[in-house]
Design a protein around this motif. Structure first.
Motif, PDB file in Angstrom:
ATOM      1  N   SER A  78       0.837  -1.204   0.000  1.00  0.00           N
ATOM      2  CA  SER A  78       0.000   0.000   0.000  1.00  0.00           C
ATOM      3  C   SER A  78       0.868   1.248   0.000  1.00  0.00           C
ATOM      4  O   SER A  78       2.015   1.220   0.440  1.00  0.00           O
ATOM      5  CB  SER A  78      -0.936   0.017   1.217  1.00  0.00           C
ATOM      6  OG  SER A  78      -0.198   0.177   2.405  1.00  0.00           O
ATOM      7  N   ASP A  80       0.292   5.495   0.898  1.00  0.00           N
ATOM      8  CA  ASP A  80      -0.565   6.580   1.385  1.00  0.00           C
ATOM      9  C   ASP A  80       0.201   7.893   1.275  1.00  0.00           C
ATOM     10  O   ASP A  80       1.411   7.923   1.466  1.00  0.00           O
ATOM     11  CB  ASP A  80      -0.934   6.389   2.861  1.00  0.00           C
ATOM     12  CG  ASP A  80      -1.719   5.118   3.125  1.00  0.00           C
ATOM     13  OD1 ASP A  80      -2.311   4.577   2.180  1.00  0.00           O
ATOM     14  OD2 ASP A  80      -1.729   4.667   4.275  1.00  0.00           O
ATOM     15  N   LEU A 127       0.346  -4.882  -4.639  1.00  0.00           N
ATOM     16  CA  LEU A 127      -0.133  -3.869  -5.572  1.00  0.00           C
ATOM     17  C   LEU A 127       0.463  -4.141  -6.943  1.00  0.00           C
ATOM     18  O   LEU A 127       1.666  -4.345  -7.065  1.00  0.00           O
ATOM     19  CB  LEU A 127       0.303  -2.481  -5.125  1.00  0.00           C
ATOM     20  CG  LEU A 127      -0.594  -1.736  -4.178  1.00  0.00           C
ATOM     21  CD1 LEU A 127       0.064  -0.429  -3.744  1.00  0.00           C
ATOM     22  CD2 LEU A 127      -1.937  -1.468  -4.780  1.00  0.00           C
ATOM     23  N   SER A 157      -4.819   7.095  -0.568  1.00  0.00           N
ATOM     24  CA  SER A 157      -4.115   5.832  -0.382  1.00  0.00           C
ATOM     25  C   SER A 157      -4.388   4.943  -1.581  1.00  0.00           C
ATOM     26  O   SER A 157      -5.396   5.090  -2.268  1.00  0.00           O
ATOM     27  CB  SER A 157      -4.551   5.147   0.917  1.00  0.00           C
ATOM     28  OG  SER A 157      -5.911   4.795   0.869  1.00  0.00           O
ATOM     29  N   ASP A 159      -4.372   0.826  -2.372  1.00  0.00           N
ATOM     30  CA  ASP A 159      -4.300  -0.505  -1.776  1.00  0.00           C
ATOM     31  C   ASP A 159      -4.828  -1.544  -2.753  1.00  0.00           C
ATOM     32  O   ASP A 159      -5.595  -1.230  -3.659  1.00  0.00           O
ATOM     33  CB  ASP A 159      -5.164  -0.575  -0.510  1.00  0.00           C
ATOM     34  CG  ASP A 159      -4.644   0.308   0.596  1.00  0.00           C
ATOM     35  OD1 ASP A 159      -3.555   0.016   1.106  1.00  0.00           O
ATOM     36  OD2 ASP A 159      -5.326   1.286   0.949  1.00  0.00           O
ATOM     37  N   GLN A 165      -7.003  -2.994  -7.576  1.00  0.00           N
ATOM     38  CA  GLN A 165      -6.192  -1.866  -7.133  1.00  0.00           C
ATOM     39  C   GLN A 165      -7.142  -0.685  -6.901  1.00  0.00           C
ATOM     40  O   GLN A 165      -7.848  -0.268  -7.820  1.00  0.00           O
ATOM     41  CB  GLN A 165      -5.137  -1.503  -8.176  1.00  0.00           C
ATOM     42  CG  GLN A 165      -4.414  -2.673  -8.822  1.00  0.00           C
ATOM     43  CD  GLN A 165      -3.813  -3.673  -7.865  1.00  0.00           C
ATOM     44  OE1 GLN A 165      -3.084  -3.332  -6.962  1.00  0.00           O
ATOM     45  NE2 GLN A 165      -4.146  -4.933  -8.070  1.00  0.00           N
TER      46      GLN A 165
END
Length: 196
Positions: A78, A80, A127, A157, A159, A165
């Protein structure tokens, strides 16, 4: 183990507060040819922290490159981009066959705030960055949702959930938080969630 991680985290915060420079130098930005930022002139209006979530100084691709240089064998779980620590930062999580990794990168200076790893990796999704749109494109799609008209995004974000995705773009207005989930490959709006 928890004591060791807590002590390490406190030490890193103390060093960051004292101005320790643990940044990765000479990280080249790699711009994709033929791509343009569809919301390049958008003012985010986040005057409280004076940050630009749409066009951070350290690009999405630069942050990924820093993570990959730090953990060359890790898969990214992930990414962010959030406000905090007095500014804007990337929080990137990844893993390999033995460890989970967390890297916190200043989105203005490339300084690494936190560089943590933990053994005993859980089963996480990877990802697939090969076909995801740029974060600025996802923000442009989110800004078309009527509930966020006139608002500026406060974080995003990216994820992998159930093989998909997904970008989640967050907006705040006083006591209301609006989260918009967008398919990161085709741009479909999946969910608009309003928390009062």
């Amino acid at each position: 183990m928890l004591k060791k991680l807590t002590l390490t985290g406190c030490t890193l915060l103390l060093l960051a507060g004292c101005g320790a420079n643990t940044s990765t130098e000479n990280v080249d930005s790699f711009n994709q040819a033929g791509t343009s930022n569809p919301i390049q002139n958008l003012s985010t209006g986040n005057q409280a922290n004076n940050v630009d979530i749409v066009n951070p100084k350290v690009s999405f691709s630069e942050a990924l490159k820093i993570f990959n240089q730090t953990y060359p064998d890790a898969k990214i779980e992930s990414v962010d981009l959030e406000t905090g620590l007095g500014g804007l930062y990337y929080d990137i999580d990844g893993f390999d066959s033995r460890n989970e990794y967390k890297l916190k990168i200043d989105a203005t200076t490339k300084e690494i705030y936190a560089n943590e790893f933990e053994r005993n990796k859980n089963t996480d999704e990877i990802l697939d960055l090969s076909s995801v749109m740029d974060p600025s494109e996802a923000i442009a799609i989110a800004l078309q949702v009527p509930e966020v008209q006139g608002l500026a995004p406060t974080s995003w974000s990216l994820d992998a959930d159930y093989g998909m995705q997904i970008y989640e773009i967050e907006f705040k207005q006083k006591y209301t938080e609006i989260d918009i989930k967008i398919n990161a490959v085709n741009g479909d709006i999946l969910e608009v969630k309003i928390d009062d």
